[in-house]
Design a protein around this motif. Sequence first.
Motif, PDB file in Angstrom:
ATOM      1  N   CYS A 174     -89.859 142.412 -89.566  1.00  0.00           N
ATOM      2  CA  CYS A 174     -90.748 141.245 -89.597  1.00  0.00           C
ATOM      3  C   CYS A 174     -91.579 141.115 -88.331  1.00  0.00           C
ATOM      4  CB  CYS A 174     -89.948 139.995 -89.901  1.00  0.00           C
ATOM      5  SG  CYS A 174     -89.443 140.052 -91.639  1.00  0.00           S
ATOM      6  N   VAL A 175     -91.123 141.712 -87.232  1.00  0.00           N
ATOM      7  CA  VAL A 175     -91.971 141.762 -86.045  1.00  0.00           C
ATOM      8  C   VAL A 175     -93.211 142.591 -86.394  1.00  0.00           C
ATOM      9  CG1 VAL A 175     -92.178 142.624 -83.680  1.00  0.00           C
ATOM     10  CG2 VAL A 175     -90.126 141.410 -84.379  1.00  0.00           C
ATOM     11  N   ARG A 176     -93.006 143.662 -87.171  1.00  0.00           N
ATOM     12  CA  ARG A 176     -94.153 144.466 -87.605  1.00  0.00           C
ATOM     13  C   ARG A 176     -95.060 143.670 -88.537  1.00  0.00           C
ATOM     14  NH1 ARG A 176     -91.751 150.221 -89.324  1.00  0.00           N
ATOM     15  NH2 ARG A 176     -93.943 150.607 -89.781  1.00  0.00           N
ATOM     16  N   GLY A 177     -94.457 142.811 -89.339  1.00  0.00           N
ATOM     17  CA  GLY A 177     -95.246 141.946 -90.220  1.00  0.00           C
ATOM     18  C   GLY A 177     -96.115 140.984 -89.423  1.00  0.00           C
ATOM     19  N   LEU A 178     -95.519 140.413 -88.369  1.00  0.00           N
ATOM     20  CA  LEU A 178     -96.288 139.503 -87.506  1.00  0.00           C
ATOM     21  C   LEU A 178     -97.431 140.249 -86.837  1.00  0.00           C
ATOM     22  CD1 LEU A 178     -93.800 137.232 -85.522  1.00  0.00           C
ATOM     23  CD2 LEU A 178     -95.588 136.494 -87.093  1.00  0.00           C
ATOM     24  N   GLN A 179     -97.147 141.480 -86.408  1.00  0.00           N
ATOM     25  CA  GLN A 179     -98.195 142.273 -85.762  1.00  0.00           C
ATOM     26  C   GLN A 179     -99.333 142.537 -86.740  1.00  0.00           C
ATOM     27  OE1 GLN A 179     -95.570 145.393 -84.469  1.00  0.00           O
ATOM     28  NE2 GLN A 179     -95.520 144.655 -82.363  1.00  0.00           N
ATOM     29  N   ARG A 180     -98.967 142.770 -88.001  1.00  0.00           N
ATOM     30  CA  ARG A 180     -99.988 143.006 -89.025  1.00  0.00           C
ATOM     31  C   ARG A 180    -100.868 141.769 -89.206  1.00  0.00           C
ATOM     32  NH1 ARG A 180    -103.451 146.353 -91.057  1.00  0.00           N
ATOM     33  NH2 ARG A 180    -104.312 145.545 -92.982  1.00  0.00           N
ATOM     34  N   ILE A 181    -100.237 140.604 -89.293  1.00  0.00           N
ATOM     35  CA  ILE A 181    -101.007 139.365 -89.485  1.00  0.00           C
ATOM     36  C   ILE A 181    -101.882 139.116 -88.248  1.00  0.00           C
ATOM     37  CG2 ILE A 181    -100.858 136.868 -89.872  1.00  0.00           C
ATOM     38  CD1 ILE A 181     -98.165 137.423 -91.318  1.00  0.00           C
ATOM     39  N   PHE A 182    -101.334 139.446 -87.080  1.00  0.00           N
ATOM     40  CA  PHE A 182    -102.091 139.288 -85.842  1.00  0.00           C
ATOM     41  C   PHE A 182    -103.338 140.180 -85.877  1.00  0.00           C
ATOM     42  CE2 PHE A 182    -102.454 139.926 -81.093  1.00  0.00           C
ATOM     43  CZ  PHE A 182    -102.821 138.616 -80.826  1.00  0.00           C
ATOM     44  N   TYR A 183    -103.151 141.395 -86.367  1.00  0.00           N
ATOM     45  CA  TYR A 183    -104.274 142.332 -86.482  1.00  0.00           C
ATOM     46  C   TYR A 183    -105.346 141.770 -87.431  1.00  0.00           C
ATOM     47  CZ  TYR A 183    -106.981 146.316 -88.096  1.00  0.00           C
ATOM     48  OH  TYR A 183    -108.013 147.136 -88.442  1.00  0.00           O
ATOM     49  N   LEU A 184    -104.905 141.239 -88.567  1.00  0.00           N
ATOM     50  CA  LEU A 184    -105.862 140.668 -89.532  1.00  0.00           C
ATOM     51  C   LEU A 184    -106.606 139.480 -88.916  1.00  0.00           C
ATOM     52  CD1 LEU A 184    -103.796 140.729 -92.862  1.00  0.00           C
ATOM     53  CD2 LEU A 184    -105.698 142.229 -92.235  1.00  0.00           C
ATOM     54  N   LYS A 185    -105.886 138.727 -88.085  1.00  0.00           N
ATOM     55  CA  LYS A 185    -106.488 137.587 -87.407  1.00  0.00           C
ATOM     56  C   LYS A 185    -107.602 138.060 -86.466  1.00  0.00           C
ATOM     57  CE  LYS A 185    -104.284 134.231 -84.682  1.00  0.00           C
ATOM     58  NZ  LYS A 185    -104.850 132.901 -84.926  1.00  0.00           N
ATOM     59  N   LEU A 186    -107.306 139.136 -85.726  1.00  0.00           N
ATOM     60  CA  LEU A 186    -108.296 139.687 -84.793  1.00  0.00           C
ATOM     61  C   LEU A 186    -109.484 140.281 -85.531  1.00  0.00           C
ATOM     62  CD1 LEU A 186    -106.079 141.510 -82.138  1.00  0.00           C
ATOM     63  CD2 LEU A 186    -107.276 139.345 -81.896  1.00  0.00           C
ATOM     64  N   GLU A 187    -109.188 140.908 -86.660  1.00  0.00           N
ATOM     65  CA  GLU A 187    -110.237 141.555 -87.447  1.00  0.00           C
ATOM     66  C   GLU A 187    -111.198 140.503 -87.995  1.00  0.00           C
ATOM     67  OE1 GLU A 187    -110.148 145.034 -90.842  1.00  0.00           O
ATOM     68  OE2 GLU A 187    -108.900 143.282 -91.101  1.00  0.00           O
ATOM     69  N   ASP A 188    -110.628 139.309 -88.275  1.00  0.00           N
ATOM     70  CA  ASP A 188    -111.433 138.130 -88.558  1.00  0.00           C
ATOM     71  C   ASP A 188    -112.370 138.259 -89.761  1.00  0.00           C
ATOM     72  OD1 ASP A 188    -111.961 135.529 -87.962  1.00  0.00           O
ATOM     73  OD2 ASP A 188    -113.678 135.972 -86.679  1.00  0.00           O
ATOM     74  N   LEU A 189    -111.910 138.905 -90.833  1.00  0.00           N
ATOM     75  CA  LEU A 189    -112.698 138.925 -92.070  1.00  0.00           C
ATOM     76  C   LEU A 189    -112.578 137.586 -92.775  1.00  0.00           C
ATOM     77  CD1 LEU A 189    -111.760 142.394 -93.628  1.00  0.00           C
ATOM     78  CD2 LEU A 189    -114.027 141.684 -92.866  1.00  0.00           C
ATOM     79  N   VAL A 190    -111.360 137.027 -92.705  1.00  0.00           N
ATOM     80  CA  VAL A 190    -111.061 135.757 -93.383  1.00  0.00           C
ATOM     81  C   VAL A 190    -110.224 134.951 -92.400  1.00  0.00           C
ATOM     82  CG1 VAL A 190    -109.921 134.722 -95.383  1.00  0.00           C
ATOM     83  CG2 VAL A 190    -110.820 137.035 -95.554  1.00  0.00           C
ATOM     84  N   PRO A 191    -110.553 133.690 -92.152  1.00  0.00           N
ATOM     85  CA  PRO A 191    -109.692 132.920 -91.249  1.00  0.00           C
ATOM     86  C   PRO A 191    -108.331 132.666 -91.913  1.00  0.00           C
ATOM     87  CG  PRO A 191    -111.411 131.539 -92.220  1.00  0.00           C
ATOM     88  CD  PRO A 191    -111.685 132.931 -92.679  1.00  0.00           C
ATOM     89  N   PRO A 192    -107.240 132.831 -91.178  1.00  0.00           N
ATOM     90  CA  PRO A 192    -105.929 132.594 -91.782  1.00  0.00           C
ATOM     91  C   PRO A 192    -105.722 131.116 -92.087  1.00  0.00           C
ATOM     92  CG  PRO A 192    -105.700 133.096 -89.453  1.00  0.00           C
ATOM     93  CD  PRO A 192    -107.148 133.239 -89.778  1.00  0.00           C
TER      94      PRO A 192
END
Length: 206
Positions: A174-192
């Motif tokens: 789940c730490v890897r899951g958080l890192q994935r969500i963090f990456y998506l946040k940085l990528e910023d295609l869609v605001p979480p």
Amino acid sequence: GVRQVQHGPDQQRGDDAQHVQQFYELLTRSMEVIRGWAQKVPGFSSLPKHDQDLLFYSSFLELFVLRLSYRSCPEEGRLVFCDGSVWPRLRCLRGFGDWVDSIFEFSSSLQRMNLDLSTFSCVCSLALLTERLGLEAPGRVEELHKRLVGCVKEVSGGRLSALLERLRELRRLCVRGLQRIFYLKLEDLVPPPAVVDKLFLDTLPF
């Protein structure tokens, strides 16, 4: 033909954004379901509100993956979500990234244990009611945790240490899951969504 050339990456970005949006929606819907479930876990709703929130957000991804792993079909390469939707691996890739393959592996190893529902429920409760930094009533949580360990011991037929090892594995996953969500946040295609954002504020381990 110039317009078509421009259209390529934009179209791709639009598709990507849609996939990320669907990934966030899955997480949000799962949160509602898991919150409802958590309220029914013995002892949980009598804890201070602050602790309920902290425990819920800290364990949400673990519970999301646990439940997902229990009900999915890893050998067929499909994930079955709490709202009944079934996604093949490829559809998961854009949102989940390579985290999805770790989930499939975890799902296979969990399913090889052939846990019945009551054992599985105890394991889920154990993931929820566990010591976290910043609890107001750590003693009460520890007491509930001990009681649950006893329950798992009783129902799991001598597999307590194997199950606790699975939970440790789950935490790393789940730490890897958080890192994935963090990456998506940085990528910023869609605001979480705000609730997904909150996962970070409360649990960022790195």
